[in-house]
Design an enzyme around this catalytic site. Structure first.
Site, PDB file in Angstrom:
ATOM      1  N   HIS A  14       0.874  -1.192   0.000  1.00  0.00           N
ATOM      2  CA  HIS A  14       0.000   0.000   0.000  1.00  0.00           C
ATOM      3  C   HIS A  14       0.904   1.232   0.000  1.00  0.00           C
ATOM      4  O   HIS A  14       1.462   1.596   1.032  1.00  0.00           O
ATOM      5  CB  HIS A  14      -0.907   0.005   1.232  1.00  0.00           C
ATOM      6  CG  HIS A  14      -1.833   1.190   1.307  1.00  0.00           C
ATOM      7  ND1 HIS A  14      -3.174   1.051   1.604  1.00  0.00           N
ATOM      8  CD2 HIS A  14      -1.636   2.514   1.120  1.00  0.00           C
ATOM      9  CE1 HIS A  14      -3.749   2.250   1.605  1.00  0.00           C
ATOM     10  NE2 HIS A  14      -2.819   3.163   1.314  1.00  0.00           N
ATOM     11  N   HIS A  16       1.529   5.353  -1.658  1.00  0.00           N
ATOM     12  CA  HIS A  16       1.144   6.538  -2.444  1.00  0.00           C
ATOM     13  C   HIS A  16       2.391   7.145  -3.066  1.00  0.00           C
ATOM     14  O   HIS A  16       3.265   7.631  -2.339  1.00  0.00           O
ATOM     15  CB  HIS A  16       0.461   7.576  -1.549  1.00  0.00           C
ATOM     16  CG  HIS A  16      -0.798   7.072  -0.922  1.00  0.00           C
ATOM     17  ND1 HIS A  16      -2.031   7.213  -1.520  1.00  0.00           N
ATOM     18  CD2 HIS A  16      -1.007   6.389   0.226  1.00  0.00           C
ATOM     19  CE1 HIS A  16      -2.957   6.653  -0.745  1.00  0.00           C
ATOM     20  NE2 HIS A  16      -2.359   6.138   0.319  1.00  0.00           N
ATOM     21  N   LYS A 100      -9.320  -0.537  -5.782  1.00  0.00           N
ATOM     22  CA  LYS A 100      -9.366   0.119  -4.474  1.00  0.00           C
ATOM     23  C   LYS A 100     -10.739   0.731  -4.218  1.00  0.00           C
ATOM     24  O   LYS A 100     -11.243   1.508  -5.030  1.00  0.00           O
ATOM     25  CB  LYS A 100      -8.291   1.216  -4.439  1.00  0.00           C
ATOM     26  CG  LYS A 100      -8.306   2.078  -3.192  1.00  0.00           C
ATOM     27  CD  LYS A 100      -7.784   1.321  -1.975  1.00  0.00           C
ATOM     28  CE  LYS A 100      -7.960   2.122  -0.703  1.00  0.00           C
ATOM     29  NZ  LYS A 100      -6.729   2.476  -0.057  1.00  0.00           N
ATOM     30  N   HIS A 137     -10.407   0.794   1.948  1.00  0.00           N
ATOM     31  CA  HIS A 137     -10.220   1.772   3.024  1.00  0.00           C
ATOM     32  C   HIS A 137     -11.424   1.587   3.947  1.00  0.00           C
ATOM     33  O   HIS A 137     -12.523   2.044   3.639  1.00  0.00           O
ATOM     34  CB  HIS A 137     -10.138   3.194   2.475  1.00  0.00           C
ATOM     35  CG  HIS A 137      -9.880   4.208   3.542  1.00  0.00           C
ATOM     36  ND1 HIS A 137      -8.692   4.897   3.658  1.00  0.00           N
ATOM     37  CD2 HIS A 137     -10.646   4.616   4.591  1.00  0.00           C
ATOM     38  CE1 HIS A 137      -8.749   5.692   4.715  1.00  0.00           C
ATOM     39  NE2 HIS A 137      -9.921   5.543   5.298  1.00  0.00           N
ATOM     40  N   HIS A 175      -4.549  -0.865   6.004  1.00  0.00           N
ATOM     41  CA  HIS A 175      -4.125  -0.058   7.147  1.00  0.00           C
ATOM     42  C   HIS A 175      -5.043  -0.239   8.364  1.00  0.00           C
ATOM     43  O   HIS A 175      -5.697   0.689   8.832  1.00  0.00           O
ATOM     44  CB  HIS A 175      -3.961   1.424   6.805  1.00  0.00           C
ATOM     45  CG  HIS A 175      -4.991   2.017   5.891  1.00  0.00           C
ATOM     46  ND1 HIS A 175      -6.333   1.893   6.109  1.00  0.00           N
ATOM     47  CD2 HIS A 175      -4.862   2.739   4.759  1.00  0.00           C
ATOM     48  CE1 HIS A 175      -6.976   2.523   5.152  1.00  0.00           C
ATOM     49  NE2 HIS A 175      -6.122   3.039   4.314  1.00  0.00           N
ATOM     50  N   ASP A 248       1.464   2.572   3.577  1.00  0.00           N
ATOM     51  CA  ASP A 248       0.613   3.751   3.426  1.00  0.00           C
ATOM     52  C   ASP A 248       1.453   5.021   3.489  1.00  0.00           C
ATOM     53  O   ASP A 248       0.990   6.065   3.936  1.00  0.00           O
ATOM     54  CB  ASP A 248      -0.502   3.773   4.482  1.00  0.00           C
ATOM     55  CG  ASP A 248      -1.617   4.746   4.108  1.00  0.00           C
ATOM     56  OD1 ASP A 248      -1.653   5.212   2.961  1.00  0.00           O
ATOM     57  OD2 ASP A 248      -2.447   5.043   4.998  1.00  0.00           O
TER      58      ASP A 248
END
Ligand code: NCD
Ligand code: ZN
Length: 346
Positions: A14, A16, A100, A137, A175, A248
């Site tokens: 995960h 970004h 996602k 999420h 997460h 994350d």
């Protein structure tokens, strides 16, 4: 005393990476230690179609440091307009590895997310049929629900009914921040796994709020009380194949974090492996670090573990990580675990 540990090269399930200048700044921080990463699609505008994912993948590959063999594992951002055929074709091509689900408004750049889950059931049913994982999420966005309870309420009111409706769907609860999430993933029947971030293993809400408010610890899902942090540590170090690393790591420039209304996201790519070795040693579980960072994730995603290895070395002198990075968009602060890190990746 020098202590060394050799493990297979880790992957980040995960991550970004953003785009443009920020991507160029943070990409080497991940590729230094990690072989592969699941790339989050919450750009502005989001990565919605196979075509978007292909273009984004090409931008990432073009920005890789010389000689890097890093593999970005792409994802699509699920919207109520997502076409099941486009998703299936992207998976068949090997372009995407997950889809996602952001509940609309749950986090940074999630405005195009799903408002009514029923409206994406055709896509989810297709995914269940072809074995394409859904990364979730897991927080409700109901205004009445307290921010610290949003993960727990999601499990009962959204995830459990979804899994009853489409039991074959492979799900990664991302997460995880609560003991409720850990218990759910540990015990639930069927095909479910969960990722845990580096920072949720190292800090709890006291670190964020006692003695002053620390915006660089603000992320979503928000850090919870210490008892939850302990449950996360227990799960991560247990060796249970359902749990693996998703950092994350989510960079925002300081101007966006240190603000009257600061953005959610912790940037941890650079020092994650040192942090994790620290945590696993504290838990007396260095022997399960490799499972968490390098074995359980690939097994879950049907990929071989990396053949290459990294070595972690415990040094007397703590590793000096930069506090900040300069990006063309402004300074970016690295996650500060508030403790010296003696484990060094050689
Ligand atoms: C992420 C971001 O900045 O994109 N922020 C965060 O706090 N984790 C979004 C997300 O994963 O929720
Ligand atoms: Zn994220």
């Amino acid at each position: 005393m020098t202590h060394t540990l050799s493990i297979r090269r880790p992957d980040d399930w995960h991550l970004h990476l953003r785009d443009g200048a920020m991507m160029r700044a943070v990409l080497p921080e991940t590729t230094r230690h990690f072989a592969r990463a699941i790339i989050m699609p919450n750009l502005v505008p989001p990565v919605v179609t196979a075509q978007d994912a292909r273009a984004y993948r090409n931008r990432i590959l073009a920005a890789l440091p010389d000689g890097s063999t890093f593999q970005p594992l792409m994802t699509l951002y699920l919207t109520e307009q997502t076409d099941p055929q486009d998703v299936a074709a992207a998976f068949a091509d090997g372009l995407i590895h997950a889809v996602k689900l952001y509940p609309a408004g749950a986090t940074t750049n999630s405005d195009s997310g799903v408002k009514t889950l029923r409206r994406v059931y055709r896509v989810l049913e297709k995914m269940a049929q072809i074995g394409l994982p859904l990364c979730i999420h897991g927080e409700v966005t109901t205004p009445e629900v307290d921010i610290f309870d949003r993960e727990q309420v999601f499990l009962d009111t959204v995830l459990a009914p979804l899994r009853a409706d489409i039991p074959e769907l492979k799900i990664t609860l991302e997460h995880i921040t609560t003991s409720h999430g850990i218990n759910y993933v540990s015990d639930a029947p069927g095909d479910i796994a969960g990722t845990i971030t580096t920072h949720h293993l190292m800090i709890n809400r006291n670190h964020m709020l006692v003695g002053g408010i620390r915006p660089h610890y603000y992320c979503l899902p928000i850090v919870k009380r210490a008892s939850h942090q302990m449950a996360l540590r227990k799960a991560a170090t247990s060796g249970n194949p359902r749990f693996f690393l998703g950092t994350d790591s989510a960079p925002h420039v300081d101007g966006a974090k240190e603000s009257a209304c600061g953005c959610a996201g912790v940037f941890s790519a650079t020092n994650t492996m040192s942090c994790l070795a620290h945590v696993f040693e504290e838990e007396g579980a260095l022997d399960t670090l490799e499972a968490f960072t390098s074995l359980n994730g690939p097994a879950r995603y049907g990929l071989p573990p990396n053949e290459a290895r990294i070595t972690l070395e415990k040094r007397t002198t703590p590793t000096a990580y930069p506090a900040k990075f300069d990006t063309e968009d402004g300074p970016l602060t690295l996650f500060d675990p508030a403790t010296p890190l003696h484990w060094h990746v050689t």
